[in-house]
Scaffold this active site. Structure first.
Site, PDB file in Angstrom:
ATOM      1  N   CYS A 145      41.941  63.655  62.073  1.00  0.00           N
ATOM      2  CA  CYS A 145      41.159  64.001  60.897  1.00  0.00           C
ATOM      3  C   CYS A 145      39.973  64.813  61.397  1.00  0.00           C
ATOM      4  CB  CYS A 145      40.707  62.726  60.183  1.00  0.00           C
ATOM      5  SG  CYS A 145      39.546  62.988  58.828  1.00  0.00           S
ATOM      6  N   CYS A 158      20.683  57.504  66.985  1.00  0.00           N
ATOM      7  CA  CYS A 158      21.645  58.269  67.785  1.00  0.00           C
ATOM      8  C   CYS A 158      20.912  59.151  68.793  1.00  0.00           C
ATOM      9  CB  CYS A 158      22.506  59.130  66.866  1.00  0.00           C
ATOM     10  SG  CYS A 158      23.758  60.087  67.756  1.00  0.00           S
ATOM     11  N   ARG A 170      39.995  66.857  51.935  1.00  0.00           N
ATOM     12  CA  ARG A 170      39.160  65.790  51.394  1.00  0.00           C
ATOM     13  C   ARG A 170      37.761  66.300  51.084  1.00  0.00           C
ATOM     14  NH1 ARG A 170      38.560  61.187  55.496  1.00  0.00           N
ATOM     15  NH2 ARG A 170      40.815  61.345  55.304  1.00  0.00           N
ATOM     16  N   CYS A 213      22.127  66.624  66.669  1.00  0.00           N
ATOM     17  CA  CYS A 213      22.808  67.399  65.627  1.00  0.00           C
ATOM     18  C   CYS A 213      21.841  67.656  64.467  1.00  0.00           C
ATOM     19  CB  CYS A 213      24.039  66.652  65.131  1.00  0.00           C
ATOM     20  SG  CYS A 213      25.186  66.173  66.453  1.00  0.00           S
ATOM     21  N   CYS A 265      22.081  65.981  60.881  1.00  0.00           N
ATOM     22  CA  CYS A 265      22.306  64.542  60.755  1.00  0.00           C
ATOM     23  C   CYS A 265      21.011  63.753  60.588  1.00  0.00           C
ATOM     24  CB  CYS A 265      23.064  64.028  61.985  1.00  0.00           C
ATOM     25  SG  CYS A 265      23.544  62.285  61.843  1.00  0.00           S
ATOM     26  N   CYS A 270      37.358  54.076  56.530  1.00  0.00           N
ATOM     27  CA  CYS A 270      36.885  54.874  57.649  1.00  0.00           C
ATOM     28  C   CYS A 270      35.711  54.153  58.313  1.00  0.00           C
ATOM     29  CB  CYS A 270      36.451  56.252  57.169  1.00  0.00           C
ATOM     30  SG  CYS A 270      37.760  57.150  56.305  1.00  0.00           S
ATOM     31  N   CYS A 307      40.810  54.401  59.748  1.00  0.00           N
ATOM     32  CA  CYS A 307      40.416  55.553  60.556  1.00  0.00           C
ATOM     33  C   CYS A 307      39.120  55.198  61.276  1.00  0.00           C
ATOM     34  CB  CYS A 307      40.213  56.773  59.657  1.00  0.00           C
ATOM     35  SG  CYS A 307      39.648  58.269  60.530  1.00  0.00           S
TER      36      CYS A 307
END
Length: 378
Positions: free
Chosen positions: A202, A65, A272, A69, A72, A109, A142
């Site tokens: 979400c 990526c 969740r 972040c 992550c 998901c 999702c």
């Protein structure tokens, strides 16, 4: 405790606590923990009974990526030893999803690393959504693909997506310390795009990144303003090779207080328990079911989770039940028909073992220690 009685009354009326009350929940002592869990549990049971919704993650594209972040393991410059691969083909993703659905999951998901999807990526994911829905009637799907451009949410909705996940993660004040390659406002914009396209929003948070109580309350109230249908609560997994590898700030008790605070602020929304529950809640995971009405089954994006069978046993042993295909997740006042707004969706759940049934599988013959050449279990 007057505070908890007040919060229960407010939760049953769908009235949020004040910021001061939310902060007070986080400030309660360990001696008061069971009282906090019991109070938030009343609110949870009022709106969701003893149902637990199961969700299953499929990592469509892992690692590599370009974003930075700090939390992550897939970030730019990450040295975490995770799996790295490019896009799964629709038939591969559908096969992986089928395993989770067979285990009782109601929602799949679909997640992909990256700043945001190209139009070609949206088409790839759309093909995957169609493949899954063709094979599993009624399943909720999702998508979680990062920042969305104009028109992409609508294309996903047209392909059959029911929801879109994009977490705020932390407070606006703290956001720049965690990520510099995009802004907090970018995330808010993507959640709003999902809403506008008719997707169920979400959006949640990550706890344990060194934030203050005020930061936690800020992001949870900001989420309430966005009005998502589900709020995932992640607990930081401090991967070696990431900037937050040394942030081990959470105890099981703190995690429970955070979940209770989220439940009081979002009384009638799907809360969740997401990544990190096994790492930080540990043996107190069953208590968290009294606060949250939804969990992820099995593994996460780049880390392994508790075995799916163990999840089902935990739910049964704690006196809860897996939410089935014929049950609507959200309370009636939040639904107006249709899967993405909380209508009847999902696939039939696998049978959950009864807590009262004989568990002969738990009886294991000792083959170590005294009388053997194998070290004792001590």
């Amino acid at each position: 405790m007057d505070l908890l009685n007040t919060l229960v009354d407010k939760g049953l009326r769908r009235e949020p606590p004040t910021r001061e009350e939310a902060l007070a929940v986080l400030a309660t002592s360990d001696d008061e923990l069971l009282d906090v869990v019991a109070a938030a549990g009343k609110v949870r049971r009022h709106w969701f009974g003893r149902r637990v919704k199961l969700n299953y993650l499929v990592n469509l594209k892992s690692g590599l990526c370009p974003e930075d972040c700090s939390y992550c393991s897939q970030r730019l410059g990450s040295k975490a030893g995770i799996l790295k691969y490019t896009w799964l083909k629709p038939e591969e993703a559908s096969k992986v999803a089928a395993a989770g659905l067979a285990g009782g999951a109601k929602r799949v998901c679909l997640v992909a690393s990256g700043r945001g999807p190209t139009d070609r990526d949206v088409e790839r994911v759309s093909e995957t959504i169609r493949a899954i829905k063709e094979q599993h009637e009624g399943v909720e799907v999702c998508a979680c693909l990062g920042l969305l451009s104009e028109g992409q949410a609508e294309r996903l909705r047209k392909a059959g997506a029911d929801a879109y996940n994009h977490n705020l993660n932390t407070s606006e004040t703290m956001y720049g310390d965690i990520t510099t390659t995009h802004t907090y406002a970018d995330r808010v914009d993507t959640v709003n795009k999902a809403h506008a396209a008719g997707l169920s929003a979400c959006s949640g948070l990550i706890a344990g990144m060194g934030e203050s109580d005020e930061d936690l309350v800020d992001v949870v109230f900001a989420l309430r303003e966005l009005d998502p249908d589900s709020v995932p609560v992640n607990f930081l997994i401090p991967f070696e090779g990431t900037p937050l590898a040394k942030e081990w700030n959470l105890t099981p008790q703190r995690c429970l207080r955070i979940l209770a605070m989220v439940r009081f602020v979002h009384p009638d929304v799907e809360v969740r328990i997401a990544g990190g529950r096994e790492v930080h809640l540990r043996t107190l995971q069953p208590l968290a079911l009294h606060l949250a009405n939804s969990i992820f089954l099995g593994d996460y994006l780049t880390s392994e989770g508790q075995a799916g069978k163990a999840d089902l046993e935990m739910i049964a042993d704690a006196g809860f039940e897996v939410e089935g295909a014929d049950q609507v997740t959200l309370p009636e006042h939040r639904t107006s028909g249709g899967c993405h707004e909380g209508g009847v969706c999902g696939t039939s759940a696998s049978p959950v073992p009864s807590a009262a049934a004989p568990r002969t599988d738990l009886v294991a013959v000792r083959r170590r220690g005294a009388g053997t050449d194998i070290a004792p279990n001590a």
